[in-house]
Design a protein around this motif. Structure first.
Motif, mmCIF file in Angstrom:
data_model
loop_
_atom_site.group_PDB
_atom_site.id
_atom_site.type_symbol
_atom_site.label_atom_id
_atom_site.label_comp_id
_atom_site.label_asym_id
_atom_site.label_seq_id
_atom_site.Cartn_x
_atom_site.Cartn_y
_atom_site.Cartn_z
ATOM 1 N N GLU A 1 0.843 -1.228 0.056
ATOM 2 C CA GLU A 1 0.168 0.012 0.087
ATOM 3 C C GLU A 1 0.825 1.261 0.025
ATOM 4 O O GLU A 1 0.703 2.375 -0.742
ATOM 5 C CB GLU A 1 -0.956 -0.075 1.208
ATOM 6 N N THR A 2 2.014 1.163 0.659
ATOM 7 C CA THR A 2 2.911 2.537 0.797
ATOM 8 C C THR A 2 3.939 2.234 -0.091
ATOM 9 O O THR A 2 4.570 3.307 -0.538
ATOM 10 C CB THR A 2 3.442 2.484 2.117
ATOM 11 N N GLY A 3 4.499 1.175 -0.572
ATOM 12 C CA GLY A 3 5.566 0.785 -1.428
ATOM 13 C C GLY A 3 6.862 0.908 -0.775
ATOM 14 O O GLY A 3 7.820 0.542 -1.255
ATOM 15 N N ILE A 4 6.908 1.014 0.689
ATOM 16 C CA ILE A 4 8.081 0.674 1.485
ATOM 17 C C ILE A 4 8.250 -0.937 1.689
ATOM 18 O O ILE A 4 7.254 -1.317 2.148
ATOM 19 C CB ILE A 4 7.869 1.497 3.000
ATOM 20 N N PRO A 5 9.157 -1.218 1.139
ATOM 21 C CA PRO A 5 9.435 -2.731 1.263
ATOM 22 C C PRO A 5 9.190 -3.105 2.864
ATOM 23 O O PRO A 5 9.781 -2.451 3.847
ATOM 24 C CB PRO A 5 10.858 -2.927 0.587
ATOM 25 N N THR A 6 9.051 -4.391 2.995
ATOM 26 C CA THR A 6 9.076 -4.803 4.220
ATOM 27 C C THR A 6 10.662 -5.321 4.657
ATOM 28 O O THR A 6 11.195 -5.306 3.952
ATOM 29 C CB THR A 6 8.115 -6.134 4.418
ATOM 30 N N ILE A 7 10.580 -5.363 6.103
ATOM 31 C CA ILE A 7 12.082 -5.784 6.450
ATOM 32 C C ILE A 7 12.461 -7.176 5.799
ATOM 33 O O ILE A 7 13.622 -7.348 5.459
ATOM 34 C CB ILE A 7 11.959 -5.978 8.066
ATOM 35 N N GLU A 8 11.456 -7.989 5.550
ATOM 36 C CA GLU A 8 11.685 -9.340 5.014
ATOM 37 C C GLU A 8 12.256 -9.275 3.475
ATOM 38 O O GLU A 8 13.118 -9.720 3.168
ATOM 39 C CB GLU A 8 10.580 -10.218 4.944
ATOM 40 N N ASP A 9 11.501 -8.064 2.766
ATOM 41 C CA ASP A 9 12.014 -7.529 1.493
ATOM 42 C C ASP A 9 13.501 -7.451 1.504
ATOM 43 O O ASP A 9 14.152 -7.799 0.557
ATOM 44 C CB ASP A 9 11.202 -6.675 0.892
ATOM 45 N N MET A 10 14.002 -6.544 2.243
ATOM 46 C CA MET A 10 14.937 -5.889 2.531
ATOM 47 C C MET A 10 16.085 -7.098 2.751
ATOM 48 O O MET A 10 17.047 -7.058 2.275
ATOM 49 C CB MET A 10 15.101 -4.757 3.582
ATOM 50 N N VAL A 11 15.573 -7.821 3.784
ATOM 51 C CA VAL A 11 16.644 -9.168 4.161
ATOM 52 C C VAL A 11 16.847 -9.867 2.816
ATOM 53 O O VAL A 11 18.011 -10.103 2.474
ATOM 54 C CB VAL A 11 16.135 -9.830 5.174
ATOM 55 N N GLU A 12 16.075 -10.139 2.130
ATOM 56 C CA GLU A 12 16.097 -10.965 0.879
ATOM 57 C C GLU A 12 16.869 -10.141 -0.131
ATOM 58 O O GLU A 12 17.941 -10.776 -0.890
ATOM 59 C CB GLU A 12 14.453 -11.204 0.291
ATOM 60 N N ARG A 13 16.434 -9.027 -0.407
ATOM 61 C CA ARG A 13 17.541 -8.246 -1.554
ATOM 62 C C ARG A 13 18.865 -8.093 -0.945
ATOM 63 O O ARG A 13 19.821 -8.288 -1.785
ATOM 64 C CB ARG A 13 16.769 -6.853 -1.503
ATOM 65 N N TYR A 14 19.254 -7.776 0.416
ATOM 66 C CA TYR A 14 20.525 -7.756 0.659
ATOM 67 C C TYR A 14 21.127 -8.952 0.640
ATOM 68 O O TYR A 14 22.390 -8.958 0.025
ATOM 69 C CB TYR A 14 20.605 -7.176 2.140
ATOM 70 N N CYS A 15 20.658 -10.158 1.100
ATOM 71 C CA CYS A 15 21.356 -11.344 1.046
ATOM 72 C C CYS A 15 21.744 -11.924 -0.332
ATOM 73 O O CYS A 15 22.766 -12.496 -0.564
ATOM 74 C CB CYS A 15 20.433 -12.538 1.662
ATOM 75 N N ALA A 16 20.672 -11.531 -1.354
ATOM 76 C CA ALA A 16 20.913 -11.846 -2.477
ATOM 77 C C ALA A 16 22.269 -11.209 -3.440
ATOM 78 O O ALA A 16 23.016 -11.574 -4.079
ATOM 79 C CB ALA A 16 19.735 -11.617 -3.651
ATOM 80 N N ALA A 17 22.198 -9.814 -3.055
ATOM 81 C CA ALA A 17 23.318 -9.012 -3.484
ATOM 82 C C ALA A 17 24.814 -9.320 -3.029
ATOM 83 O O ALA A 17 25.832 -8.980 -3.468
ATOM 84 C CB ALA A 17 22.983 -7.513 -3.107
ATOM 85 N N THR A 18 24.564 -9.772 -1.634
ATOM 86 C CA THR A 18 26.060 -10.066 -0.984
ATOM 87 C C THR A 18 26.194 -11.561 -0.882
ATOM 88 O O THR A 18 27.185 -11.974 -0.153
ATOM 89 C CB THR A 18 25.907 -9.361 0.498
ATOM 90 N N GLY A 19 25.521 -12.418 -1.356
ATOM 91 C CA GLY A 19 25.648 -13.708 -1.405
ATOM 92 C C GLY A 19 25.511 -14.393 0.028
ATOM 93 O O GLY A 19 26.118 -15.473 0.344
ATOM 94 N N ARG A 20 24.857 -13.933 0.721
ATOM 95 C CA ARG A 20 24.314 -14.647 2.262
ATOM 96 C C ARG A 20 23.067 -15.523 1.900
ATOM 97 O O ARG A 20 22.256 -15.188 1.237
ATOM 98 C CB ARG A 20 24.047 -13.620 3.196
ATOM 99 N N ASP A 21 22.968 -16.581 2.750
ATOM 100 C CA ASP A 21 21.828 -17.346 2.681
ATOM 101 C C ASP A 21 20.838 -16.999 3.855
ATOM 102 O O ASP A 21 19.935 -17.764 4.123
ATOM 103 C CB ASP A 21 22.238 -18.961 3.025
ATOM 104 N N GLY A 22 21.199 -15.848 4.502
ATOM 105 C CA GLY A 22 20.153 -15.455 5.542
ATOM 106 C C GLY A 22 20.877 -14.645 6.710
ATOM 107 O O GLY A 22 22.102 -14.249 6.484
ATOM 108 N N VAL A 23 20.155 -14.046 7.641
ATOM 109 C CA VAL A 23 20.936 -13.282 8.622
ATOM 110 C C VAL A 23 20.233 -13.890 9.698
ATOM 111 O O VAL A 23 19.319 -14.545 10.075
ATOM 112 C CB VAL A 23 20.351 -11.711 8.532
ATOM 113 N N PRO A 24 21.243 -13.717 10.988
ATOM 114 C CA PRO A 24 20.908 -14.339 12.139
ATOM 115 C C PRO A 24 19.862 -13.421 12.855
ATOM 116 O O PRO A 24 19.388 -12.468 12.562
ATOM 117 C CB PRO A 24 22.006 -14.228 13.108
#
Length: 350
Positions: free
Chosen positions: A270-293
């Motif tokens: 509704e707002t267009g601001i990504p969720t925290i899960e969206d940001m985690v997924e995007r960052y992990c994809a860009a940095t080669g991580r399989d997730g965060v603790p």
């Protein structure tokens, strides 16, 4: 709306020696031509920052505050070093022009960099923006952070920019020391935090350049595109655990909107601001991580560090050296920050 960085008339206590500064810039700043005039940027309580305007263009000057300072604080020489290292890599920082460590010029250390002519956004909820534009801006912030954390710091000449060993262990010790040096009263919540964080430091698996204060108002965005053209305020940067930056960035998602970076309750389609899960997924994809603790420990740490920073502002108010009218209001937040840090520590198992 006008998103250009705002300036104000320079208070008497912050005036610069124009003649000496002009002479220094004529000698050290490539292409500079005077005369110059200057104003002070509004906001920010750390290193006073000025806009220098001259026939040759606009520049930015950052200097240490005047007065008695904590030994490791306000290190403009380190700021300049990281900007100078990153600029040739293409990472978005302002062009570095020169560093001056001679107090005879304006009374303290300073450096001059290029003026990034773009948008400075302060409210993380991005009022007045279309949802798609908000998504673009947040994706740009996430991608820029990922780019910083995947920059080859050795190739950038920054291999010695931080000490080896566990970053969070050093940082908990550092901010404990900084807090003690600025302490104006005993706070039981902070005492519990210092004990808990020191005993539960997570293992470090990666090392990168860490910005140290990665949030929306420390960036200049392109005037029309969702793109970061300059990341500012490198005072707290070092080599360390990239999860420090990423978890600090994510603090916005657990912070209620306050006209600054907080977006709690304002995310989703509704707002267009990504969720925290969206940001985690995007960052992990860009940095080669399989997730965060589990992030609760990191949130507690970040709020503890902010407690130390704001306590420093509070101390400078007492001593009369704070550089912004906002400082007194910020200092009142020490108790709120400490309580919030402890609540996340409890969620992490304290």
């Amino acid at each position: 709306m006008d998103f250009a960085p705002q300036t104000m008339d320079v208070p008497e206590k912050d005036r610069l020696d124009e003649a000496r500064l002009t002479a220094w810039m004529s000698e050290h700043v490539d292409g500079f031509a005077g005369p110059l005039r200057y104003s002070k940027f509004s906001g920010g309580q750390s290193n006073p920052t000025f806009k220098i305007s001259a026939p040759s263009g606009d520049y930015v000057l950052r200097r240490k505050p005047f007065g008695n300072l904590l030994p490791s604080a306000h290190a403009v020489d380190r700021e300049y070093r990281v900007i100078a290292g990153l600029y040739p890599t293409g990472f978005p920082v302002a062009r570095p022009y020169g560093l001056c460590t001679d107090p005879a010029v304006i009374g303290t250390d300073f450096y001059v960099m290029g003026f990034a002519d773009g948008r400075n956004l302060w409210d993380g909820t991005l009022p007045g923006f279309a949802p798609a534009d908000r998504t673009g801006i947040y994706n740009a912030m996430c991608d820029t952070l990922a780019a910083l954390h995947t920059t080859d710091h050795e190739a950038a000449g920054l291999g010695e920019y931080g000490r080896p060993g566990n970053y969070f262990e050093r940082q908990v010790a550092r901010w404990t020391k900084q807090y003690r040096a600025s302490e104006t009263e005993r706070m039981e919540t902070v005492e519990r935090l210092i004990d808990y964080l020191g005993r539960t430091v997570p293992a470090q698996t990666r090392t990168s350049i860490v910005h140290g204060d990665y949030r929306i108002d420390n960036m200049i965005f392109h005037k029309t595109e969702p793109r970061v053209i300059a990341l500012l305020d490198w005072e707290l940067s070092t080599l360390g655990d990239p999860l420090a930056d990423f978890s600090y960035f994510l603090m916005s998602w657990v912070t209620a909107p306050e006209g600054r970076s907080g977006v709690l309750g304002h995310t989703g389609p509704e707002t267009g601001i990504p969720t925290i899960e969206d940001m985690v997924e995007r960052y992990c994809a860009a940095t080669g991580r399989d997730g965060v603790p589990d992030l609760n420990w990191y949130f507690a740490y970040n709020l503890f560090r902010l407690t130390g920073i704001v306590q420093g502002i509070k101390k400078r108010i007492v001593e009369g050296t704070a550089s912004s009218a906002q400082a007194e209001k910020s200092a009142a937040g020490v108790y709120r920050l400490a309580d919030a840090a402890w609540s996340f520590a409890q969620k992490a198992g304290a």
